[in-house]
Design an enzyme around this catalytic site. Structure first.
Site, PDB file in Angstrom:
ATOM      1  N   ALA A  25       0.839  -1.212   0.000  1.00  0.00           N
ATOM      2  CA  ALA A  25       0.000   0.000   0.000  1.00  0.00           C
ATOM      3  C   ALA A  25       0.868   1.254   0.000  1.00  0.00           C
ATOM      4  O   ALA A  25       0.571   2.226  -0.710  1.00  0.00           O
ATOM      5  CB  ALA A  25      -0.922  -0.021   1.214  1.00  0.00           C
ATOM      6  N   ASP A 131       1.304  -8.053  18.799  1.00  0.00           N
ATOM      7  CA  ASP A 131       1.031  -7.820  20.227  1.00  0.00           C
ATOM      8  C   ASP A 131      -0.140  -6.866  20.492  1.00  0.00           C
ATOM      9  O   ASP A 131      -0.676  -6.848  21.594  1.00  0.00           O
ATOM     10  CB  ASP A 131       2.277  -7.268  20.930  1.00  0.00           C
ATOM     11  CG  ASP A 131       3.468  -8.202  20.819  1.00  0.00           C
ATOM     12  OD1 ASP A 131       3.260  -9.403  20.571  1.00  0.00           O
ATOM     13  OD2 ASP A 131       4.603  -7.723  20.972  1.00  0.00           O
ATOM     14  N   MET A 173       1.979 -15.496  22.848  1.00  0.00           N
ATOM     15  CA  MET A 173       2.864 -14.332  22.768  1.00  0.00           C
ATOM     16  C   MET A 173       2.126 -13.059  23.176  1.00  0.00           C
ATOM     17  O   MET A 173       0.948 -13.083  23.525  1.00  0.00           O
ATOM     18  CB  MET A 173       3.415 -14.192  21.359  1.00  0.00           C
ATOM     19  CG  MET A 173       4.565 -15.127  21.066  1.00  0.00           C
ATOM     20  SD  MET A 173       5.268 -14.777  19.432  1.00  0.00           S
ATOM     21  CE  MET A 173       6.765 -15.743  19.518  1.00  0.00           C
ATOM     22  N   ARG A 259       3.150 -16.249  14.739  1.00  0.00           N
ATOM     23  CA  ARG A 259       3.580 -15.081  13.964  1.00  0.00           C
ATOM     24  C   ARG A 259       3.504 -15.309  12.464  1.00  0.00           C
ATOM     25  O   ARG A 259       3.585 -14.361  11.687  1.00  0.00           O
ATOM     26  CB  ARG A 259       4.998 -14.704  14.364  1.00  0.00           C
ATOM     27  CG  ARG A 259       5.002 -13.404  15.062  1.00  0.00           C
ATOM     28  CD  ARG A 259       6.245 -12.937  15.690  1.00  0.00           C
ATOM     29  NE  ARG A 259       7.507 -13.148  15.061  1.00  0.00           N
ATOM     30  CZ  ARG A 259       8.657 -12.877  15.685  1.00  0.00           C
ATOM     31  NH1 ARG A 259       8.659 -12.392  16.912  1.00  0.00           N
ATOM     32  NH2 ARG A 259       9.793 -13.085  15.083  1.00  0.00           N
TER      33      ARG A 259
HETATM   34  O1  F6P Z   1       6.688  -8.362  19.354  1.00  0.00           O
HETATM   35  C1  F6P Z   1       6.290  -9.497  18.681  1.00  0.00           C
HETATM   36  C2  F6P Z   1       6.799 -10.730  19.380  1.00  0.00           C
HETATM   37  O2  F6P Z   1       6.382 -11.874  18.658  1.00  0.00           O
HETATM   38  C3  F6P Z   1       6.394 -10.843  20.849  1.00  0.00           C
HETATM   39  O3  F6P Z   1       5.090 -11.324  21.020  1.00  0.00           O
HETATM   40  C4  F6P Z   1       7.475 -11.751  21.377  1.00  0.00           C
HETATM   41  O4  F6P Z   1       7.657 -11.564  22.745  1.00  0.00           O
HETATM   42  C5  F6P Z   1       8.683 -11.293  20.612  1.00  0.00           C
HETATM   43  O5  F6P Z   1       8.209 -10.719  19.411  1.00  0.00           O
HETATM   44  C6  F6P Z   1       9.694 -12.345  20.286  1.00  0.00           C
HETATM   45  O6  F6P Z   1      10.741 -11.731  19.625  1.00  0.00           O
HETATM   46  P1  F6P Z   1      11.972 -12.493  18.953  1.00  0.00           P
HETATM   47  O7  F6P Z   1      11.434 -13.237  17.774  1.00  0.00           O
HETATM   48  O8  F6P Z   1      12.916 -11.423  18.541  1.00  0.00           O
HETATM   49  O9  F6P Z   1      12.514 -13.393  19.997  1.00  0.00           O
END
Ligand code: F6P
Length: 326
Positions: A25, A131, A173, A259
């Site tokens: 976008a 988050d 998470m 994620r």
């Molecule tokens: O901020 C997104 C997130 O997935 C959080 O929920 C989690 O605590 C963090 O990133 C984990 O980060 P990384 O992948 O850098 O360990």
């Protein structure tokens, strides 16, 4: 005659489904204005290392449905230093970039805010994190997809939990925010959510046990936010094992599967609207704001305010879960 601008786009911090829709976008919104676009790879780290490519409309073709980020992402230690940010600034100047769009969560927008402040450089933030912990937007890009992923996983665990009469602690998470935990608990029909924000309840586990792992129910699902403030799912499982040995307890940590995946329609539309609005905001002379949507209205929140972490999990959501899990 239109003023021709050159913009840079990067994604930073944890990837989130819908980031690609937002890159698309921003790219197409900028090209629509007659501007030039540079895609910057690997977040601030790539900016420091001058990893940039000029983007065309084709660069973002066939990406709206893909999870992750085509620009890749990173958490940059070097960008935390003034010297690192100076290198980043020099690279932007060299390419003639006159505004930077940063798609990311709390830490990434904090980086953008510091950078804008150091070099008086226009930065626009886009809320991209599973988050949902940014103030000024009802939902962040990626949150809805992650929530649906969690609910799908919890539904599956429910089947085995009821078959075996077990208590499951499922860790999700969210870093220091309980949105994913609270809302997935409601949506999946869990018995409880243990979240960092619920300060009213000093011992959330005792309350849950007190409420009864009721006789009418022979299995339970408790969603636990990963935050150090809650101690995580393992911590609660251990407590149950020592304090209530009559219960059969299991733990599942959902981890990174939360994620990934194809963004929901909601996240694609949100990302598309925010991207177009962000280009419009720059055109109108706004800078150092995060674009959000609240009550279906575009919001332009100073980045400093968006990252302040004062977005509460509404008490009403805590009450809903409490009432429905009796
Ligand atoms: O901020 C997104 C997130 O997935 C959080 O929920 C989690 O605590 C963090 O990133 C984990 O980060 P990384 O992948 O850098 O360990």
């Amino acid at each position: 005659m239109k003023e021709v601008k050159t913009i840079g786009i990067l994604t930073s911090g944890g990837d989130a489904p819908g980031m690609n829709a937002c890159i698309r976008a921003l790219t197409r919104g900028a090209i629509h204005e007659g501007w030039r676009v540079f895609g910057i790879y690997r977040g601030f780290e790539g900016l420091i290392n001058n990893e940039m490519t000029e983007f065309t409309t084709e660069s973002v073709s066939n990406t709206i449905q893909r999870g992750g980020t085509i620009l890749k992402t990173a958490r940059s230690q070097e960008f935390m230093t003034y010297e690192g940010r100076q290198k980043a600034y020099n690279n932007l100047r060299e390419r003639g970039v006159d505004a930077l769009f940063v798609i990311g969560g709390n830490g990434s927008l904090a980086g953008a805010e510091q950078f804008a402040h150091d070099f008086d450089f226009p930065c626009i933030g886009l809320p991209g994190t599973i988050d949902n912990d940014l103030y000024g937007t009802d939902s962040t890009i990626g949150y809805d997809t992650a929530l649906n992923t969690i609910v799908e996983a919890v539904d599956k665990i429910h089947d085995t939990a009821t078959s075996h009469d077990r208590i499951f602690f499922i860790e999700v998470m969210g870093r220091d925010a309980g949105f994913l935990a609270q809302n997935s608990a409601i949506a999946a029909g869990a018995e409880a959510a243990i979240i960092p924000e619920d300060q009213t309840d000093m011992d959330q586990l005792s309350t849950f046990i007190g409420r009864g792992i009721r006789k009418s129910k022979n299995s339970s699902i408790v969603i636990v936010s990963e935050s150090p403030k809650t101690g995580g799912a393992m911590h609660y499982a251990e407590r149950i094992r020592t304090e209530y040995p009559q219960y059969d307890v299991r733990v599942t940590i959902l981890g990174y599967l939360q994620r990934g995946g194809t963004p929901t329609a909601f996240d694609r539309i949100l990302a598309s609207r925010l991207g177009v609005a962000a280009i419009e905001a720059l055109k109108e002379g706004q800078r150092n704001v995060m674009i959000g949507i609240k009550n279906d209205e575009m919001t332009y929140v100073p980045i400093a305010k968006a990252i302040k972490k004062d977005k509460p999990v509404e008490k009403e959501l805590i009450d809903v879960l409490g009432i429905l899990s009796i």
